[in-house]
Each structure stands twice: as structure tokens, then as C-alpha cells.
Write an enzyme that holds these catalytic residues in place. Structure first.
Site, PDB file in Angstrom:
ATOM      1  CG  ASN A 128      -1.403   1.115   1.371  1.00  0.00           C
ATOM      2  OD1 ASN A 128      -2.223   1.665   0.074  1.00  0.00           O
ATOM      3  ND2 ASN A 128      -1.455   2.153   2.309  1.00  0.00           N
ATOM      4  CG  HIS A 130      -0.727   6.203   4.680  1.00  0.00           C
ATOM      5  ND1 HIS A 130      -2.052   5.943   4.659  1.00  0.00           N
ATOM      6  CD2 HIS A 130      -0.260   6.751   4.987  1.00  0.00           C
ATOM      7  CE1 HIS A 130      -2.376   7.217   5.163  1.00  0.00           C
ATOM      8  NE2 HIS A 130      -1.264   7.765   5.801  1.00  0.00           N
TER       9      HIS A 130
HETATM   10  C1  GAR Z   1      -2.412   8.802  -2.912  1.00  0.00           C
HETATM   11  O1  GAR Z   1      -1.792  10.486  -2.541  1.00  0.00           O
HETATM   12  C2  GAR Z   1      -2.241   7.748  -2.535  1.00  0.00           C
HETATM   13  O2  GAR Z   1      -1.039   8.625  -1.500  1.00  0.00           O
HETATM   14  C3  GAR Z   1      -3.901   8.080  -1.070  1.00  0.00           C
HETATM   15  O3  GAR Z   1      -4.252   7.909  -2.208  1.00  0.00           O
HETATM   16  C4  GAR Z   1      -3.529   8.917  -3.157  1.00  0.00           C
HETATM   17  C5  GAR Z   1      -3.788   8.123  -5.134  1.00  0.00           C
HETATM   18  O4  GAR Z   1      -3.886   8.453  -5.800  1.00  0.00           O
HETATM   19  N1  GAR Z   1      -3.667   6.861  -0.339  1.00  0.00           N
HETATM   20  C6  GAR Z   1      -4.388   7.071   0.861  1.00  0.00           C
HETATM   21  O5  GAR Z   1      -4.164   7.985   1.207  1.00  0.00           O
HETATM   22  C7  GAR Z   1      -4.398   5.932   1.648  1.00  0.00           C
HETATM   23  N2  GAR Z   1      -4.574   5.973   2.866  1.00  0.00           N
HETATM   24  P1  GAR Z   1      -3.930   8.490  -7.290  1.00  0.00           P
HETATM   25  O6  GAR Z   1      -5.075   8.061  -7.779  1.00  0.00           O
HETATM   26  O7  GAR Z   1      -3.007   9.487  -8.062  1.00  0.00           O
HETATM   27  O8  GAR Z   1      -2.504   6.974  -7.419  1.00  0.00           O
END
Ligand code: GAR
Length: 209
Positions: A128, A130
């Protein structure tokens, strides 16, 4: 997303020499898919010995779907609202990944809690990304949590997934300064530049194991 081809790390270039078949990836996304694109670009450039076998998404209106279709990567909608339990959703995810012969699963902006069903299907191979320096700011709204805490440095983490949210073994992290005039949007944009670098690196670590 920002393209940073000059920042290829030793980890990625080491993976280039691999003679193994490409690591088959399943990607799970609920959002814009910029991390999905970062992984796809690392593969395109020959910096990551992997293949994205399928994108699983839980919403039908997210940009990640278009990013996958542009690259002719299969997409599968598994809408969480159609499953009575989290475990039932995870069983469908596992079946999908098995059908595509996935070896390693990447949660790239997957905004649902997962269960032991998914963890057991990919032991040590479910990761994952984060948007914080774990163990700080676990859970939702990590960027906003960092701003509220007035920290001077935050960042991003790729970790192996365990049942406890955002608490599994850390594979790689990158730090990002918090600027005095940062908003959630500006800080998240800078964190994402680092996410797009460390996520392919984390997959390269698994590909070599
Ligand atoms: C990313 O910033 C990731 O770290 C976060 O969602 C975003 C997805 O961006 N994930 C979380 O917050 C999980 N807890 P993306 O769709 O542009 O890859």
C-alpha cells in the site's frame, strides 16, 4: 503527474538486469490513478521488470480507468456496495487477480479497508502507498492531519499490508518539507511527486525477492 525520468534510483536499475519473467501486478485504485501511471511508466522505460495484468477499481467514474484503457490494460469494476461484507468483496478481488495470474498486489489509492482474505491470498506481496511518514498520520486525510499537527516534514510510505490499517512493515519512505503557505492541495501535489518515485522502487524490491 510530474515526469521525472532523470531520477532513476540504483534499486530500479538493478532490477533492469533481472532475467526473471516480469512480475505480474494487480493494481487496486479508487482515484485519479497517478500512482498507477507512475508504475506503468517505470515499466515502459524498462526500469521495472513487471507487467500490470489488471486494474481493479471500486468506482465507475474514476480517472484511473481511463489511464488503464489508454494502455490497453484490463479494468475490472468491483463495486463495494454490491457486496454484503468486506470479506465478500475481497474474495471477488482475489478471484479476479487469480484469473489474471497476479503475483503481487499494489493498493494505489485504494480507499477501502481490506480483510485477512486478501492478505492471506498474497502473503508479503500486498503493498500500500500512504501519503505520510508512517507511523505518523495513519488512516484517512493524512495530508490534512500533517497540516493540523504543524509538522515541518511529512512524506509518503510504501508498506506491506497487515490487518491493522497503515501499520505493516515499511519497504520505503520519502520525506517532503511542509512549507509555511502549504494548502492540502499543494502539499499533496509535492508528496505525490515522491510517491511516484518510491512506488516503482518498492515493487522492484519485491520483484527481486
Ligand atoms: C495517493 O496520494 C495515496 O497515497 C493515497 O491516495 C492517493 C491516490 O492518488 N492513499 C491513501 O490515502 C490511502 N490511505 P492517485 O489515485 O493519484 O494514485
Amino acid at each position: 503527474m510530474t515526469d521525472t525520468p532523470s531520477l532513476i534510483s540504483p534499486i530500479l536499475t538493478t532490477n533492469l538486469a533481472s532475467e526473471r519473467p516480469p512480475l505480474m501486478l494487480g493494481i487496486m485504485a479508487s482515484g485519479s490513478g497517478s500512482n498507477f501511471v507512475a508504475v506503468a511508466r517505470a515499466i515502459d522505460r524498462g526500469n521495472l521488470n513487471a507487467k500490470i495484468a489488471v486494474l481493479v477499481h471500486n468506482k465507475s467514474d474514476i480517472a484511473a480507468i481511463d489511464r488503464a484503457r489508454e494502455r490497453e490494460i484490463p479494468t475490472v469494476l468491483l463495486d463495494h456496495r454490491e457486496y454484503r461484507t468486506r470479506a465478500a468483496l475481497d474474495r471477488a478481488i482475489v478471484s479476479t487477480f487469480e484469473a489474471y495470474q497476479v503475483e503481487c498486489v499494489v493498493m494505489a489509492g485504494w480507499m477501502r479497508m481490506i480483510t485477512q482474505v486478501l492478505i492471506d491470498a498474497f502473503p508479503g506481496r500486498l503493498i500500500n502507498i500512504h501519503p505520510s511518514l508512517l507511523p505518523s498520520f495513519r488512516g484517512l486525510h493524512a495530508i490534512e492531519q500533517a497540516l493540523s499537527a504543524r509538522v515541518k516534514i511529512t512524506g509518503c510510505t510504501v508498506h506491506v499490508v497487515t490487518l491493522e490499517v497503515d501499520a505493516g512493515p515499511i519497504l520505503i519512505q520519502s520525506a517532503v518539507p511542509v512549507l509555511a503557505d502549504d494548502t492540502a492541495a499543494t502539499l499533496h501535489a509535492r508528496v505525490q511527486i515522491q510517491e511516484h518515485l518510491i512506488l516503482p522502487e518498492a515493487i522492484a524490491i519485491l520483484a527481486r525477492c
